[in-house]
Write an enzyme that holds these catalytic residues in place. Sequence first.
Site, PDB file in Angstrom:
ATOM      1  N   LYS A  83     -50.571 105.736   2.105  1.00 21.61           N
ATOM      2  CA  LYS A  83     -51.219 106.717   1.232  1.00 21.61           C
ATOM      3  C   LYS A  83     -52.670 106.907   1.678  1.00 21.61           C
ATOM      4  O   LYS A  83     -53.406 105.934   1.883  1.00 21.61           O
ATOM      5  CB  LYS A  83     -51.167 106.164  -0.198  1.00 21.61           C
ATOM      6  CG  LYS A  83     -51.231 107.199  -1.284  1.00 21.61           C
ATOM      7  CD  LYS A  83     -50.981 106.483  -2.619  1.00 21.61           C
ATOM      8  CE  LYS A  83     -50.998 107.433  -3.773  1.00 21.61           C
ATOM      9  NZ  LYS A  83     -51.030 106.705  -5.052  1.00 21.61           N
TER      10      LYS A  83
HETATM   11  C1  E4P Z   1     -50.057 108.282  -7.978  1.00 27.87           C
HETATM   12  O1  E4P Z   1     -49.851 108.240  -6.812  1.00 27.87           O
HETATM   13  C2  E4P Z   1     -51.402 108.223  -8.575  1.00 27.87           C
HETATM   14  O2  E4P Z   1     -52.084 107.163  -8.042  1.00 27.87           O
HETATM   15  C3  E4P Z   1     -51.331 108.135 -10.070  1.00 27.87           C
HETATM   16  O3  E4P Z   1     -50.274 108.935 -10.553  1.00 27.87           O
HETATM   17  C4  E4P Z   1     -52.632 108.428 -10.759  1.00 27.87           C
HETATM   18  O4  E4P Z   1     -52.423 108.487 -12.139  1.00 27.87           O
HETATM   19  P1  E4P Z   1     -53.631 108.419 -13.195  1.00 27.87           P
HETATM   20  O5  E4P Z   1     -54.347 109.720 -13.169  1.00 27.87           O
HETATM   21  O6  E4P Z   1     -52.948 108.183 -14.509  1.00 27.87           O
HETATM   22  O7  E4P Z   1     -54.492 107.272 -12.780  1.00 27.87           O
END
Ligand code: E4P
Length: 217
Positions: A83
């Site tokens: 990622k």
């Molecule tokens: C997924 O890859 C993200 O890291 C995650 O959905 C972020 O979510 P949040 O905005 O609730 O922290």
Amino acid sequence: MKFFVDSADLEQIAYLNDIGLVDGVTTNPSIIAKSGRDFIEVIKEICAMVEGPVSAEVTATDADEMIKEGRILRAVADNVCVKLPLTMDGLKACKVLSSEGTKTNVTLCFSANQALLAAKAGASFISPFIGRLDDQGLDGMELIEEIRTIYDNYGFETEILAASIRNVGHIKDCALVGADVITSPPDVIAKLSQHVLTDKGLAAFLKDWEKTGQSIL
Ligand code: E4P
């Protein structure tokens, strides 16, 4: 639509995985910090439990360092998906790692133009953050629709991984507008099964069944 679980909680992932509701997992540095676990160890354990891609995020901000971190992360297990943040450095690292055959997830996407760049850099997944846009008074779902249109217009194969999911309505709307994947906290996935009429109906059936005095077992 595929379901990814946005968590590093092994117990919760296993619970949903046993019901067939886990097509992959996403993590980020905040989720890893919350787990209190060693990053590499917890990613290795999730990868062993789940067949699909498991996103593990780089923490460098320079492209060359991201590429080095990405190569370390992908060596942890075959199903690691590296990622990367949606910056020019992140896109450069995405291009290099994707060219080497590594699965990539470009994260922190808040605009259709950013998603266009990620697709051109060869990302396997683009992660638009619905909830964080909604929090700003913007329309996260509109972004998913825009990306769907752009990717379909040009036949980009990058999968739309709708992230920052906050409620069951987000998941239904993602399915309606054609997101390829949602990544959601485990409790929101579990809530998808709930309906007051299901509970009422079941209670009535069980009450009537009791009257028969029968037992299946
Ligand atoms: C997924 O890859 C993200 O890291 C995650 O959905 C972020 O979510 P949040 O905005 O609730 O922290």
